[in-house]
Design a protein around this motif. Structure first.
Motif, mmCIF file in Angstrom:
data_model
loop_
_atom_site.group_PDB
_atom_site.id
_atom_site.type_symbol
_atom_site.label_atom_id
_atom_site.label_comp_id
_atom_site.label_asym_id
_atom_site.label_seq_id
_atom_site.Cartn_x
_atom_site.Cartn_y
_atom_site.Cartn_z
ATOM 1 N N GLY A 139 -35.910 39.430 -18.721
ATOM 2 C CA GLY A 139 -35.473 38.339 -19.224
ATOM 3 C C GLY A 139 -36.433 37.402 -19.660
ATOM 4 N N ASN A 140 -37.780 37.480 -19.097
ATOM 5 C CA ASN A 140 -38.976 36.926 -19.733
ATOM 6 C C ASN A 140 -39.549 37.562 -20.976
ATOM 7 O OD1 ASN A 140 -38.636 34.742 -17.999
ATOM 8 N ND2 ASN A 140 -39.493 35.815 -16.217
ATOM 9 N N GLY A 141 -39.102 38.570 -21.454
ATOM 10 C CA GLY A 141 -39.867 39.464 -22.337
ATOM 11 C C GLY A 141 -40.940 40.209 -21.930
ATOM 12 N N ARG A 142 -40.716 40.660 -20.462
ATOM 13 C CA ARG A 142 -41.941 41.509 -20.017
ATOM 14 C C ARG A 142 -41.484 43.059 -19.642
ATOM 15 N NH1 ARG A 142 -46.349 38.020 -19.606
ATOM 16 N NH2 ARG A 142 -47.360 39.573 -18.651
ATOM 17 N N LEU A 143 -42.477 43.848 -19.743
ATOM 18 C CA LEU A 143 -42.123 45.101 -19.243
ATOM 19 C C LEU A 143 -43.501 45.438 -18.428
ATOM 20 C CD1 LEU A 143 -40.586 48.230 -20.992
ATOM 21 C CD2 LEU A 143 -42.735 48.381 -19.526
ATOM 22 N N SER A 144 -43.105 45.821 -17.137
ATOM 23 C CA SER A 144 -44.581 46.225 -16.277
ATOM 24 C C SER A 144 -44.446 47.651 -16.008
ATOM 25 C CB SER A 144 -44.542 45.040 -15.157
ATOM 26 O OG SER A 144 -44.859 43.850 -15.665
ATOM 27 N N LYS A 186 -43.036 40.245 -27.448
ATOM 28 C CA LYS A 186 -42.616 40.753 -26.059
ATOM 29 C C LYS A 186 -44.305 41.165 -25.423
ATOM 30 C CE LYS A 186 -38.187 41.006 -25.930
ATOM 31 N NZ LYS A 186 -38.135 40.687 -27.230
ATOM 32 N N PHE A 187 -44.232 41.156 -24.040
ATOM 33 C CA PHE A 187 -45.423 41.703 -23.432
ATOM 34 C C PHE A 187 -45.273 42.725 -22.600
ATOM 35 C CE2 PHE A 187 -45.449 37.014 -24.205
ATOM 36 C CZ PHE A 187 -46.940 36.674 -24.073
#
Length: 249
Positions: A139-144, A186-187
């Protein structure tokens, strides 16, 4: 009044080409730097570096060619962070350039000599539809993600350093699929970890003992350990050794 009118037309006629050229130049320059971007960032272990190669294709049918942009972080002696802002699209003159993929070169070093550096590959693939089960942005635009890297040791066959320890690098999980429509802003956090235990590059060429790994002497024409095994020596950091990684038993 007539003289003033013709003088104004004369100045305008001579100024217009320069003004037109300036406008074109300004559009081209602004187009090449103005872009939607995403951020690729993460953590690298000591003695690791990363190069990202962003590959672009022409998106609007203009008479252009594919382009590549490179982003690099250097080696450091301690764990360190990297951060790249990579354009998703940009203008190159009249051409709209769109990101197709990002190739990754994961560079590792295990000594101070040039031949004591190697690399493995990874990559980010842009797709219209994510494959089933592929990680998605939160939801915060992050993919880890975390990639696991392993060093594989072997005896070098190069004539100038035959019998020296050399290493190969293998990193699993060093990539992801990204949906191109939602990528701007995005990040992607892609970090790298190194497994503590190193392993032989080829099976049944070294045997594990309580003291460490011992290199087998193969039979003539045979690449694996004999039965019973016969052990040899090797060179590491200028020393003659019998076990890896401690060198001496």
């Amino acid at each position: 009044m007539t003289s003033s009118f013709f003088r104004s037309r004369f100045l305008l006629a001579h100024a217009w080409p320069a003004l037109f050229g300036l406008l074109l130049s300004g559009c081209s320059t602004l187009g090449s730097v103005g872009a939607d971007t995403f951020t690729l960032e993460g953590e690298l272990p000591a003695d690791f570096a990363l190069e990202a190669q962003a590959h672009y294709g022409v998106a609007n049918g203009c008479n252009g060619r594919a382009r590549t942009r490179s982003f690099e972080s250097d080696f450091e002696d301690s764990p360190h962070a990297y951060r790249f802002r990579i354009p998703v699209n940009y203008r190159d003159g009249l051409c709209e350039m769109r990101l197709a993929r990002v190739g990754l070169f994961i560079n590792g070093r295990y000594g101070d000599k040039d031949w004591q550096r190697t690399y493995d590959n990874g990559g980010l693939e842009l797709v219209d539809t994510l494959p089933e089960g592929a990680p998605r942005f939160d939801g915060n635009g992050r993919l880890s993600k975390t990639a696991e890297c392993t060093w594989f040791f072997q005896l070098s066959r190069a004539h100038s350093r035959k019998g020296e320890i050399s290493k190969l690098l293998s990193c699993s999980g060093a990539g992801a699929y990204l949906a191109n429509q939602t990528l701007p802003g995005k990040f992607v956090n892609l970090s790298f970890q190194v497994q503590q235990e190193e392993r032989p590059a080829r099976r049944n060429t070294w045997l594990s003992t309580a003291q460490g790994w011992k290199p087998c002497v193969p039979k003539e024409g045979w690449q694996q350990c004999q039965e019973p095994p016969v052990f040899g020596t090797f060179r590491m950091d200028g020393r003659e050794c019998t076990v890896y990684p401690k060198c001496k038993e």
